[in-house]
Structures are given as C-alpha cells and as structure tokens.
Write a protein that holds these residues in place. Structure first.
Motif, mmCIF file in Angstrom:
data_model
loop_
_atom_site.group_PDB
_atom_site.id
_atom_site.type_symbol
_atom_site.label_atom_id
_atom_site.label_comp_id
_atom_site.label_asym_id
_atom_site.label_seq_id
_atom_site.Cartn_x
_atom_site.Cartn_y
_atom_site.Cartn_z
ATOM 1 N N MET A 133 1.011 -1.184 -0.114
ATOM 2 C CA MET A 133 -0.003 -0.137 -0.013
ATOM 3 C C MET A 133 0.843 1.412 -0.037
ATOM 4 O O MET A 133 0.742 2.452 -0.699
ATOM 5 N N ARG A 134 1.905 1.221 0.711
ATOM 6 C CA ARG A 134 2.792 2.478 0.714
ATOM 7 C C ARG A 134 3.455 2.498 -0.649
ATOM 8 O O ARG A 134 3.501 3.581 -1.110
ATOM 9 N N TYR A 135 3.905 1.426 -1.107
ATOM 10 C CA TYR A 135 4.527 1.454 -2.608
ATOM 11 C C TYR A 135 3.327 2.040 -3.694
ATOM 12 O O TYR A 135 3.889 2.956 -4.190
ATOM 13 N N PHE A 136 2.339 1.456 -3.488
ATOM 14 C CA PHE A 136 1.148 2.036 -4.375
ATOM 15 C C PHE A 136 0.789 3.356 -4.335
ATOM 16 O O PHE A 136 0.625 4.135 -5.281
ATOM 17 N N ARG A 137 0.933 3.782 -3.152
ATOM 18 C CA ARG A 137 0.528 5.460 -2.554
ATOM 19 C C ARG A 137 1.769 6.177 -3.428
ATOM 20 O O ARG A 137 1.348 7.074 -4.008
ATOM 21 N N ASP A 138 2.938 5.850 -2.988
ATOM 22 C CA ASP A 138 4.172 6.637 -3.766
ATOM 23 C C ASP A 138 4.307 6.625 -5.276
ATOM 24 O O ASP A 138 4.612 7.649 -5.718
ATOM 25 N N LYS A 139 3.683 5.254 -5.837
ATOM 26 C CA LYS A 139 3.847 5.252 -7.246
ATOM 27 C C LYS A 139 2.371 5.784 -8.026
ATOM 28 O O LYS A 139 2.417 5.972 -9.195
ATOM 29 N N GLY A 140 1.374 6.040 -7.158
ATOM 30 C CA GLY A 140 -0.116 6.414 -8.036
ATOM 31 C C GLY A 140 -0.669 5.369 -8.340
ATOM 32 O O GLY A 140 -1.296 5.691 -9.398
ATOM 33 N N ILE A 141 -0.426 4.244 -8.075
ATOM 34 C CA ILE A 141 -0.964 2.930 -8.725
ATOM 35 C C ILE A 141 -2.428 2.657 -8.092
ATOM 36 O O ILE A 141 -2.454 2.715 -6.630
ATOM 37 N N SER A 142 -3.473 2.182 -8.853
ATOM 38 C CA SER A 142 -4.467 1.986 -8.203
ATOM 39 C C SER A 142 -4.720 0.405 -8.192
ATOM 40 O O SER A 142 -3.719 -0.263 -8.320
ATOM 41 N N TRP A 143 -5.656 -0.076 -7.326
ATOM 42 C CA TRP A 143 -5.842 -1.589 -7.290
ATOM 43 C C TRP A 143 -7.179 -1.854 -6.652
ATOM 44 O O TRP A 143 -7.945 -1.030 -6.360
ATOM 45 N N VAL A 144 -7.545 -3.096 -6.841
ATOM 46 C CA VAL A 144 -8.721 -3.957 -6.394
ATOM 47 C C VAL A 144 -8.405 -5.132 -5.549
ATOM 48 O O VAL A 144 -7.700 -6.055 -6.309
ATOM 49 N N ALA A 145 -8.549 -5.419 -4.648
ATOM 50 C CA ALA A 145 -8.452 -6.615 -3.854
ATOM 51 C C ALA A 145 -9.242 -7.758 -4.206
ATOM 52 O O ALA A 145 -10.383 -7.543 -4.201
ATOM 53 N N TRP A 146 -8.792 -8.765 -3.968
ATOM 54 C CA TRP A 146 -9.445 -10.153 -3.956
ATOM 55 C C TRP A 146 -9.651 -10.693 -2.759
ATOM 56 O O TRP A 146 -8.524 -10.763 -2.005
ATOM 57 N N CYS A 147 -10.757 -11.550 -2.564
ATOM 58 C CA CYS A 147 -12.118 -11.231 -3.370
ATOM 59 C C CYS A 147 -13.076 -11.310 -2.128
ATOM 60 O O CYS A 147 -13.125 -11.924 -1.190
ATOM 61 N N MET B 170 -8.867 1.626 2.686
ATOM 62 C CA MET B 170 -9.681 2.384 2.041
ATOM 63 C C MET B 170 -10.540 3.440 2.855
ATOM 64 O O MET B 170 -10.760 4.390 2.279
ATOM 65 N N LEU B 171 -10.702 3.184 3.969
ATOM 66 C CA LEU B 171 -11.357 4.225 4.866
ATOM 67 C C LEU B 171 -10.572 5.218 5.627
ATOM 68 O O LEU B 171 -10.832 5.977 6.403
ATOM 69 N N GLY B 172 -9.266 4.921 5.491
ATOM 70 C CA GLY B 172 -8.006 5.783 6.021
ATOM 71 C C GLY B 172 -7.821 5.508 7.463
ATOM 72 O O GLY B 172 -7.478 6.394 8.062
#
Length: 341
Positions: free
Chosen positions: A291-305, A333-335
């Motif tokens: 999640m930190r990596y995605f935040r820093d890179k601006g990557i979107s995501w969808v968790a399974w399942c 997602m809720l911060g």
C-alpha cells in the motif's frame, strides 16, 4: 378532441420515458479517461481507484447472493470501483442475453452507490494456443472477440463501466500451455482493442502481462502502440521474496512512470486459512509495504475477493464479516490504517 387527448397522453408518456432513459444513461459519475500515466476526470482531476473484486455474477446468482447489498457494503468499505470476473464457461452456460441482464443489474446498483465497474474476461492460460489452466477458463479467439464486441456495444455510453480487462491472467504455465511471445500477445491484444474502440471509443482497455498478469517488463522495450490504455499487475505476496520493493519496481512498478497501472488482484491469507495457496500466503507486512508502494507510485488497486469461498477471501460469511485481509484493506480504503507504522 378525443384524438388530441390521446396524442397529448402519448406525448407526455414519450417525454417521461425519454427523460428516464437519458437520466439513467448519464449516471452520476463522470467518464474516466487516460492522460499520461493517470486516470483523470473530464476536468483533469486525477483519480486513484481502490476497491474489491466480486465473484463471478453467475456464481453469485446460484448462491443466492447476487444482490444490491454487495455494492452497498463495497461502498461502505470505501471502494470507488468493483471488478466483475466473467468466466467464459459461465458466459456460455448462462447464455449471452441472460448474462447481460446480470451486468445491467450491476450497472444500476453501481450507479446507486457511485461505484465504477471493471468488466474482466476471466480466463487463465494461453489465448494463442487456446490451452487453459482449468475447464472454466476455456475460450477461443473468436469467442473473446465476440465477448468484447458485445460488451463494448452494450456499454459504449455508460461511463460507470470504466474499464475493460481484456484477459485476466496470461500464462504458458512453464511451457505446459505452449509458447507465447510478447509480440504475439501484443498483436492479439491490439486486434481486440481495435474491436473495443470501434464500438466504444472512450473505453479504457486494461492489458495484463505474463506470469499470471504480474510481469510488465516487456514494456521497457515494446509497449503497445495504442493510446489511452492502462496496464495491469497482480502482485500477490509470493510472486517475489523480500525485499519486495526493488523487485516490484523492476517487474511492474517502473511502468507507472509512463502509464496508468491498476493492480486488479491483490490480497493475502494465512497458511491455515481455507483455500490457502501459493502465491497468496502473506500478512499485514506485505499489505502495508504494498500500500505504501502504491501510494508513492500512484497505482490503483482492487483486492481479491469479496466472497467467503474464493481465496484469498475478504469476508468470512454473507453477513460481510471481514477476514483478516478484509479488515486490512477495508481500513486502508477508509483511511483507518496507519501505513507508516
């Protein structure tokens, strides 16, 4: 006078119907497009997607769980997008017209809760050789073309259906499913994208790389020569050993500097959990690092399942009790999750 009265009634009815259709088609969410390496709204605002995967709608119908509440709870968890995996076997067995009724229901429920949708052609294997990992994933090039022709025509004017994930997880399964080069795969993808764009010019096609949609390294030398697309990775915890970040950067994260990236499957589970399997064994350390990596890179995501049976499960039951990973991703997602601890 009577004729005039009937004509007036018909005119009022036609006006009401026209207004209803227009309102339903316009929706409450803006059309998303690609600008550089970002997903953007019409006013240029960047949007980072975060959400959950549902199980195949056909399966949920059979379980008695295809319902409005799925979308309500997904929104309550903080999702702004949901992914619908359509298995080729289910598409054939239910029949095209009946399956489209389910997808139409999904659009209406998603509209009610301000959720975007990814429609995913959920196959695993080698589309060139038409060899697949399981019976449920079996398809063909003609069927895949026809699926996307049908979907792109059906939802061309529906901004809620934001993304079309062309093929879930390309893999040769260590050669057991035949060979597939990047150039061959790129040609197949480009042809399918042309079909989609001819019918739905504003659609965002999603392109997954090899190794079960994890590896995007071919983009270093041969990205698809198609504008307005986004790329997909599925970085489950055991795709790489620690340290994760340098390897994620090399395998897929570098691409986020130039293209929108959305990880349409992520998740973790414990070895003792029902359905535990490689490459999904992990814990919150993986989750926070990702999640930190995605935040820093601006990557979107969808968790399974978002299902108590399809692992790694986000919920324990149909009361939507979160599993350990479900609680983690919900809190993100809720911060409520401190990622920097």
């Amino acid at each position: 006078m009577k004729t005039y009265f009937y004509l007036l009634q018909f005119s009022i009815l036609f006006f009401c119907l026209s207004t209803t259709i227009k309102t339903e088609a316009s929706g409450s969410l803006p059309r998303i497009s690609v600008e550089g390496n970002r997903f953007v709204t019409p006013d240029g605002e960047t949007i980072i997607f975060q959400g959950v995967n549902f199980a195949d709608p056909d399966r949920l119908v059979k379980e008695g769980q295809w319902k409005r509440d799925l979308f309500r709870v997904a929104r309550d968890w903080g999702s702004n997008i949901v992914r619908l995996p359509v298995h080729p076997q289910a598409w054939r067995e239910r029949g095209k017209e009946d399956y489209l009724i389910l997808l139409d229901q999904a659009v209406e429920w998603a509209r009610e809760f301000d959720l975007y949708i990814i429609i995913d052609w959920h196959s695993i294997g080698n589309l060139r050789t038409e060899l697949f990992q399981h019976e449920m994933y079996k398809t063909s090039l003609p069927e895949t073309y026809d699926f996307w022709l049908t979907i792109s025509r059906r939802y061309a004017d529906e901004p809620i259906v934001a993304m079309y994930e062309i093929f879930n997880e390309p893999t040769t399964y260590q050669g057991q499913l035949g060979s597939l080069t990047w150039d061959q795969w790129a040609d197949i993808l480009t042809d399918i994208i042309y079909v989609i764009r001819a019918n739905s010019p504003e659609a965002i096609p999603l392109v997954g790389g090899f190794n079960w949609a994890y590896d995007l390294t071919p983009l270093m030398y041969a990205p698809l020569n198609v504008p307005g697309i986004a790329y997909v990775s599925h970085p489950y915890p055991q795709k790489r050993d620690q340290p994760w970040i340098p390897q994620w950067e090399r395998d897929f994260g570098f691409a986020a500097d130039d293209y929108p990236i959305i990880a349409t499957e992520i998740g973790f589970m414990q070895p003792t959990d029902r359905g535990a399997h490689i490459p999904c064994i992990g814990d919150e350390e993986y989750g926070r690092t990702l999640m930190r990596y995605f935040r820093d890179k601006g990557i979107s995501w969808v968790a399974w399942c978002f299902d108590p049976d399809w692992s790694p499960q986000l919920i324990k039951d149909w009361n939507y009790t979160p599993s350990r990973s479900g609680k983690f991703f919900r809190d993100v997602m809720l911060g409520k999750e401190n990622l920097d601890e």
